[in-house]
Design an enzyme around this catalytic site. Structure first.
Site, PDB file in Angstrom:
ATOM      1  N   CYS A 251       0.894  -1.161   0.000  1.00  9.42           N
ATOM      2  CA  CYS A 251       0.000   0.000   0.000  1.00  9.42           C
ATOM      3  C   CYS A 251       0.931   1.209   0.000  1.00  9.42           C
ATOM      4  O   CYS A 251       1.556   1.510   1.010  1.00  9.42           O
ATOM      5  CB  CYS A 251      -0.922   0.019   1.211  1.00  9.42           C
ATOM      6  SG  CYS A 251      -1.988   1.480   1.264  1.00  9.42           S
TER       7      CYS A 251
ATOM      8  N   CYS B 160      -0.237   4.311   2.529  1.00 10.82           N
ATOM      9  CA  CYS B 160      -0.400   4.134   3.987  1.00 10.82           C
ATOM     10  C   CYS B 160      -0.240   2.663   4.326  1.00 10.82           C
ATOM     11  O   CYS B 160       0.839   2.118   4.144  1.00 10.82           O
ATOM     12  CB  CYS B 160      -1.723   4.714   4.472  1.00 10.82           C
ATOM     13  SG  CYS B 160      -3.150   4.154   3.540  1.00 10.82           S
ATOM     14  N   SER B 161      -1.302   2.007   4.774  1.00  7.19           N
ATOM     15  CA  SER B 161      -1.155   0.603   5.175  1.00  7.19           C
ATOM     16  C   SER B 161      -2.468  -0.146   5.038  1.00  7.19           C
ATOM     17  O   SER B 161      -2.830  -0.921   5.921  1.00  7.19           O
ATOM     18  CB  SER B 161      -0.643   0.506   6.616  1.00  7.19           C
ATOM     19  OG  SER B 161      -1.509   1.219   7.495  1.00  7.19           O
ATOM     20  N   CYS B 162      -3.191   0.083   3.946  1.00 10.18           N
ATOM     21  CA  CYS B 162      -4.424  -0.677   3.714  1.00 10.18           C
ATOM     22  C   CYS B 162      -4.076  -2.164   3.661  1.00 10.18           C
ATOM     23  O   CYS B 162      -3.131  -2.570   2.991  1.00 10.18           O
ATOM     24  CB  CYS B 162      -5.082  -0.217   2.415  1.00 10.18           C
ATOM     25  SG  CYS B 162      -5.742   1.463   2.518  1.00 10.18           S
TER      26      CYS B 162
END
Length: 228
Positions: free
Chosen positions: A123, A126-128
């Protein structure tokens, strides 16, 4: 060759700090994250929570409970061609057959590793991450170096995880978004013919479903010592 696949615009639920260079940087902690940290510190200070127990709980959800869900999905796909077809055609519905649903797992796509294609999930902003099938995201997945280098140098990243991919194999990088999250279906290891689903699931871990590693090979039985 390497592919970097985007599916629609990034419409994440998070704030991002790109800086002057245009590269993604780690965003400052959200107000909710700050409150959680403050609450954790308070509970630890009042000796209501044991830090070691808390770390153990997080480790369980990060490495065992969550990834075990995804491992069951993979093992079923390895043993049931009809399920594998459904999983690749409509991953969200196929995963829901196990009861694995919920926030951050509403819209899933499964990409299959083959002898000619290796898939890697990132991602970039961000950190999906698909929580229902992988549990908590690892720290490195959320880090700025991984988010940028997975796109710029995917083979180098794979090598750092101990995964060597030959030049003849295409590396495809899939960029998760708030709307769409990816899960890698690893190649089934050789020597697993006849193994039950539960045994196969033990060969699948979180990293192989992100694509930074392969599924584990089955343990070889120890040779019996011969007696004279």
């Amino acid at each position: 060759m390497s592919g970097h696949d985007h599916h629609g615009d990034h419409d994440h639920d998070h704030d991002h700090d790109h800086g002057a260079s245009g590269h993604a940087h780690a965003a400052p902690a959200s107000p909710i994250a700050q409150r959680v940290k403050a609450l954790e510190a308070l509970l630890v200070a009042k000796k209501l929570v044991d830090p070691a127990s808390l770390d153990a709980l997080i480790d369980t959800y990060e490495h065992k409970v969550g990834p075990r869900n995804g491992a069951r999905v993979v093992a079923r796909a390895w043993t049931d061609p009809d399920y594998k077809r459904r999983l690749l055609e409509d991953a969200t519905a196929a995963i829901a057959e196990f009861g694995f649903t919920g926030r951050q797992g509403e819209d899933m796509v499964v990409v299959e590793n083959t002898p000619t294609v290796h898939n890697l999930v990132v991602c970039t902003l961000c950190s999906c991450y698909p929580w229902p099938v992988l549990g908590l995201p690892p720290v490195w997945y959320k880090s700025a170096p991984y988010r940028s280098r997975a796109v710029l140098d995917p083979r180098g990243v794979l090598a750092e995880f101990g995964t060597d991919v030959s030049d003849e194999v295409e590396v495809r990088v899939w960029d998760s978004t708030a709307e769409l999250r990816y899960l890698v279906l690893p190649e089934r290891p050789p020597g697993t013919e006849g193994m039950a689903e539960d045994e196969l699931a033990d060969l699948v871990n979180r990293d192989s479903m992100i694509g930074v590693t392969r599924a584990k090979s089955p343990a070889k039985p120890m040779a019996m010592e011969s007696t004279p």
